[in-house]
Design a protein around this motif. Sequence first.
Motif, PDB file in Angstrom:
ATOM      1  N   ALA A 257      12.971   9.362  55.816  1.00 35.78           N
ATOM      2  CA  ALA A 257      13.678   8.287  55.121  1.00 35.78           C
ATOM      3  C   ALA A 257      12.745   7.137  54.737  1.00 35.78           C
ATOM      4  CB  ALA A 257      14.821   7.755  55.982  1.00 35.78           C
ATOM      5  N   SER A 258      11.486   7.202  55.142  1.00 40.67           N
ATOM      6  CA  SER A 258      10.537   6.126  54.855  1.00 40.67           C
ATOM      7  C   SER A 258      10.043   6.193  53.423  1.00 40.67           C
ATOM      8  CB  SER A 258       9.310   6.229  55.774  1.00 40.67           C
ATOM      9  OG  SER A 258       9.663   6.451  57.104  1.00 40.67           O
ATOM     10  N   ALA A 259       9.581   5.027  52.919  1.00 36.41           N
ATOM     11  CA  ALA A 259       8.796   5.013  51.692  1.00 36.41           C
ATOM     12  C   ALA A 259       7.452   5.668  51.973  1.00 36.41           C
ATOM     13  CB  ALA A 259       8.603   3.578  51.209  1.00 36.41           C
ATOM     14  N   SER A 260       6.842   6.249  50.960  1.00 36.67           N
ATOM     15  CA  SER A 260       5.606   6.989  51.166  1.00 36.67           C
ATOM     16  C   SER A 260       4.448   6.103  51.610  1.00 36.67           C
ATOM     17  CB  SER A 260       5.222   7.734  49.883  1.00 36.67           C
ATOM     18  OG  SER A 260       5.124   6.832  48.794  1.00 36.67           O
ATOM     19  N   ALA A 261       4.538   4.786  51.360  1.00 39.11           N
ATOM     20  CA  ALA A 261       3.465   3.872  51.743  1.00 39.11           C
ATOM     21  C   ALA A 261       3.686   3.245  53.115  1.00 39.11           C
ATOM     22  CB  ALA A 261       3.317   2.773  50.690  1.00 39.11           C
ATOM     23  N   ASP A 262       4.811   3.539  53.769  1.00 35.34           N
ATOM     24  CA  ASP A 262       5.112   2.924  55.064  1.00 35.34           C
ATOM     25  C   ASP A 262       4.163   3.420  56.147  1.00 35.34           C
ATOM     26  OD1 ASP A 262       7.170   1.595  53.891  1.00 35.34           O
ATOM     27  OD2 ASP A 262       8.783   2.722  54.867  1.00 35.34           O
ATOM     28  N   GLU A 263       3.915   2.569  57.107  1.00 35.78           N
ATOM     29  CA  GLU A 263       3.145   2.965  58.283  1.00 35.78           C
ATOM     30  C   GLU A 263       4.042   3.659  59.300  1.00 35.78           C
ATOM     31  OE1 GLU A 263      -0.106   2.840  58.698  1.00 35.78           O
ATOM     32  OE2 GLU A 263      -0.295   2.020  56.668  1.00 35.78           O
ATOM     33  N   GLU A 264       5.305   3.226  59.371  1.00 37.35           N
ATOM     34  CA  GLU A 264       6.268   3.848  60.273  1.00 37.35           C
ATOM     35  C   GLU A 264       6.868   5.094  59.634  1.00 37.35           C
ATOM     36  OE1 GLU A 264       8.208   0.067  62.698  1.00 37.35           O
ATOM     37  OE2 GLU A 264       9.268   0.958  61.002  1.00 37.35           O
ATOM     38  N   LEU A 265       7.164   6.051  60.470  1.00 40.37           N
ATOM     39  CA  LEU A 265       7.900   7.238  60.032  1.00 40.37           C
ATOM     40  C   LEU A 265       9.352   7.037  60.438  1.00 40.37           C
ATOM     41  CD1 LEU A 265       7.831  10.115  58.861  1.00 40.37           C
ATOM     42  CD2 LEU A 265       7.361  10.949  61.170  1.00 40.37           C
ATOM     43  N   ARG A 266      10.251   6.970  59.467  1.00 42.65           N
ATOM     44  CA  ARG A 266      11.670   6.723  59.736  1.00 42.65           C
ATOM     45  C   ARG A 266      12.470   7.975  59.409  1.00 42.65           C
ATOM     46  NH1 ARG A 266      12.315   0.914  56.735  1.00 42.65           N
ATOM     47  NH2 ARG A 266      14.365   0.885  57.759  1.00 42.65           N
ATOM     48  N   ILE A 267      13.333   8.345  60.334  1.00 43.44           N
ATOM     49  CA  ILE A 267      14.105   9.585  60.203  1.00 43.44           C
ATOM     50  C   ILE A 267      15.562   9.306  60.555  1.00 43.44           C
ATOM     51  CG2 ILE A 267      14.440  11.928  61.079  1.00 43.44           C
ATOM     52  CD1 ILE A 267      11.460  12.052  61.621  1.00 43.44           C
ATOM     53  N   GLY A 268      16.463   9.610  59.634  1.00 40.31           N
ATOM     54  CA  GLY A 268      17.887   9.477  59.898  1.00 40.31           C
ATOM     55  C   GLY A 268      18.429  10.735  60.547  1.00 40.31           C
ATOM     56  N   ILE A 269      19.188  10.580  61.616  1.00 33.89           N
ATOM     57  CA  ILE A 269      19.695  11.726  62.383  1.00 33.89           C
ATOM     58  C   ILE A 269      21.181  11.539  62.646  1.00 33.89           C
ATOM     59  CG2 ILE A 269      19.566  12.988  64.565  1.00 33.89           C
ATOM     60  CD1 ILE A 269      16.614  12.215  64.691  1.00 33.89           C
ATOM     61  N   LYS A 270      21.932  12.589  62.360  1.00 31.72           N
ATOM     62  CA  LYS A 270      23.368  12.601  62.649  1.00 31.72           C
ATOM     63  C   LYS A 270      23.652  13.634  63.732  1.00 31.72           C
ATOM     64  CE  LYS A 270      27.912  13.441  60.570  1.00 31.72           C
ATOM     65  NZ  LYS A 270      28.651  13.795  59.338  1.00 31.72           N
ATOM     66  N   ALA A 271      24.506  13.287  64.688  1.00 32.95           N
ATOM     67  CA  ALA A 271      24.849  14.205  65.776  1.00 32.95           C
ATOM     68  C   ALA A 271      25.749  15.313  65.252  1.00 32.95           C
ATOM     69  CB  ALA A 271      25.546  13.444  66.897  1.00 32.95           C
ATOM     70  N   VAL A 272      25.220  16.528  65.194  1.00 30.99           N
ATOM     71  CA  VAL A 272      25.996  17.674  64.710  1.00 30.99           C
ATOM     72  C   VAL A 272      25.893  18.870  65.655  1.00 30.99           C
ATOM     73  CG1 VAL A 272      25.870  17.028  62.277  1.00 30.99           C
ATOM     74  CG2 VAL A 272      24.043  18.416  63.265  1.00 30.99           C
ATOM     75  N   GLY A 273      25.188  18.724  66.760  1.00 28.12           N
ATOM     76  CA  GLY A 273      25.025  19.806  67.720  1.00 28.12           C
ATOM     77  C   GLY A 273      24.435  19.260  69.004  1.00 28.12           C
ATOM     78  N   ASP A 274      24.160  20.142  69.962  1.00 29.39           N
ATOM     79  CA  ASP A 274      23.664  19.709  71.267  1.00 29.39           C
ATOM     80  C   ASP A 274      22.370  18.914  71.150  1.00 29.39           C
ATOM     81  OD1 ASP A 274      25.806  20.943  72.423  1.00 29.39           O
ATOM     82  OD2 ASP A 274      24.711  22.746  73.037  1.00 29.39           O
ATOM     83  N   ALA A 275      21.410  19.433  70.360  1.00 24.52           N
ATOM     84  CA  ALA A 275      20.105  18.777  70.260  1.00 24.52           C
ATOM     85  C   ALA A 275      20.210  17.421  69.581  1.00 24.52           C
ATOM     86  CB  ALA A 275      19.125  19.679  69.512  1.00 24.52           C
ATOM     87  N   THR A 276      20.956  17.336  68.476  1.00 26.70           N
ATOM     88  CA  THR A 276      21.090  16.055  67.778  1.00 26.70           C
ATOM     89  C   THR A 276      21.997  15.093  68.536  1.00 26.70           C
ATOM     90  OG1 THR A 276      22.766  17.137  66.382  1.00 26.70           O
ATOM     91  CG2 THR A 276      20.555  16.891  65.460  1.00 26.70           C
ATOM     92  N   ASP A 277      22.989  15.626  69.261  1.00 28.65           N
ATOM     93  CA  ASP A 277      23.822  14.771  70.108  1.00 28.65           C
ATOM     94  C   ASP A 277      22.955  14.028  71.123  1.00 28.65           C
ATOM     95  OD1 ASP A 277      26.160  15.450  68.880  1.00 28.65           O
ATOM     96  OD2 ASP A 277      26.773  16.935  70.364  1.00 28.65           O
ATOM     97  N   ALA A 278      21.984  14.739  71.682  1.00 28.77           N
ATOM     98  CA  ALA A 278      21.089  14.120  72.655  1.00 28.77           C
ATOM     99  C   ALA A 278      20.096  13.185  71.974  1.00 28.77           C
ATOM    100  CB  ALA A 278      20.338  15.205  73.433  1.00 28.77           C
ATOM    101  N   LEU A 279      19.630  13.569  70.797  1.00 27.42           N
ATOM    102  CA  LEU A 279      18.580  12.806  70.133  1.00 27.42           C
ATOM    103  C   LEU A 279      19.059  11.439  69.660  1.00 27.42           C
ATOM    104  CD1 LEU A 279      15.615  13.151  69.484  1.00 27.42           C
ATOM    105  CD2 LEU A 279      16.249  14.133  67.274  1.00 27.42           C
ATOM    106  N   VAL A 280      20.335  11.311  69.307  1.00 23.86           N
ATOM    107  CA  VAL A 280      20.830   9.997  68.876  1.00 23.86           C
ATOM    108  C   VAL A 280      20.843   9.005  70.036  1.00 23.86           C
ATOM    109  CG1 VAL A 280      22.229  10.951  66.992  1.00 23.86           C
ATOM    110  CG2 VAL A 280      23.258  10.618  69.251  1.00 23.86           C
ATOM    111  N   ASN A 281      20.696   9.509  71.257  1.00 21.92           N
ATOM    112  CA  ASN A 281      20.661   8.627  72.427  1.00 21.92           C
ATOM    113  C   ASN A 281      19.261   8.462  73.000  1.00 21.92           C
ATOM    114  OD1 ASN A 281      23.562   8.153  72.661  1.00 21.92           O
ATOM    115  ND2 ASN A 281      23.713  10.317  73.199  1.00 21.92           N
ATOM    116  N   ILE A 282      18.237   8.911  72.255  1.00 18.99           N
ATOM    117  CA  ILE A 282      16.874   8.774  72.739  1.00 18.99           C
ATOM    118  C   ILE A 282      16.506   7.296  72.826  1.00 18.99           C
ATOM    119  CG2 ILE A 282      15.699   8.807  70.486  1.00 18.99           C
ATOM    120  CD1 ILE A 282      13.651  10.757  71.800  1.00 18.99           C
ATOM    121  N   ARG A 283      15.627   6.951  73.746  1.00 14.32           N
ATOM    122  CA  ARG A 283      15.298   5.548  73.998  1.00 14.32           C
ATOM    123  C   ARG A 283      13.932   5.189  73.421  1.00 14.32           C
ATOM    124  NH1 ARG A 283      17.065   4.989  80.402  1.00 14.32           N
ATOM    125  NH2 ARG A 283      19.295   5.474  80.116  1.00 14.32           N
ATOM    126  N   PRO A 284      13.744   3.930  73.027  1.00 14.96           N
ATOM    127  CA  PRO A 284      12.418   3.487  72.596  1.00 14.96           C
ATOM    128  C   PRO A 284      11.375   3.760  73.676  1.00 14.96           C
ATOM    129  CG  PRO A 284      14.066   1.831  72.053  1.00 14.96           C
ATOM    130  CD  PRO A 284      14.761   2.857  72.911  1.00 14.96           C
TER     131      PRO A 284
END
Length: 435
Positions: A257-284
Amino acid sequence: MRLKGYPGDVLLLGVFLLPAIVTAPGLPWGGQDWIYSLAELVGVLALSAFLVAGMLSARIPGTDAWFGGLIRVWTIHRWFGFSAFMLVMVHVLLLAFATLPDSIGRSIGTVFPSLSHWEVWVGWAAFVTMLIFIAPTLDFFGALHYQHWKRLHLLSVPALVLALVHTLTLSSMAWVWWLLSALAMAAIAWRKLLSPWLARKPYVVKEVDTLARDVVELRLRPRGKGIRWRAGQFVYLTPMDRSLAAGYREEHPYTIASASADEELRIGIKAVGDATDALVNIRPGAEVCIEGPYGTFFETGDRETPDSEPQRKQLWLGGGIGITPFVSGARDRASNASAGREACLFYFANRPERAYYLDELIQISEACDTFTVHVHYMNENGVVTREYLAQRCPDFAEREVYMCGPPGMITHLKNLLRHEGVPSCRIHTEAFDFL
């Protein structure tokens, strides 16, 4: 209409046909032997297809562009694998027909000989193993769990080894099989053994922005040198956090989801299964691994426009978490207002709270003359119609179309666009089914 040709297609065709070109001249084609020779040639093509499918499993970042992007590579891989399976069955039938004029007993004995003909039974073992890992991927078995599918595909290695043993014991052209099998095994070894250590980049979760109850955007910071990407590309993300409820060390594809010039890598995630359900709760602070980037989503349309023709305006159709490639494209324009061709985005959501990125997209459109945004709420206004698109974007049927979203949305919009005369070569989609 221009055909979608890619440099890698010629390479694949050459590799696929090489064994047949080497083998065919040495086969007896006269008299009654032609059926047996045809059976052998079909068997050669079956193993060739199987080996090419193995080569396509390498998934080396950057090389997928040679074949039109990783999604197209997966499609070609699937067709080569399915073709190998079908060609094996034709090979067996032709062998039976070749001796059928003599007697039914000899025909059966050719296909099912005594156990002393072990090389034939090795071929049957290869076929049964292939059947086990290919059959569940067919539609009539229903939905197949992503990780179960990946583990099941490990059976392709013993199936390939058995097929090679069967062929090498019966073929006089061993060098071509050693060459192609070395390439296929190297590709499989890279994907299964080496790429987790050599191709993945370590990242740390810097922030987790909550966009909705079940949707987050991860902001990732590289440890060391990170990857570079273009708008519309995607990566494989592997969580390395043992505290997650599911998905630890499981790789899944996500659009950037990032602009190509960004230093950060941004990724949008929606909970649709076991793995993504867990990933939306990942901590910094949690660690993840990133492999990629892959894909040619926004580059595909450029191949259809000859240099002498003006570049077409773009129509972006996004819904659900499928809005993320368009967020990346819009953020590119925010950092460079003159970037890209004129684009009109239609953002489809069930209701206002599900339009995760709408405020930011509207702000970008207000600052960029070549980018406009329209939102359509399905619960309030129903399905999208031709009149709705034409009222807000009168030349929508003349544009290069990019769409990403739920399968039902994609199917409806494709039918609508084709009814308006938009050719398939100008409709570009992104889907991660068993990628």
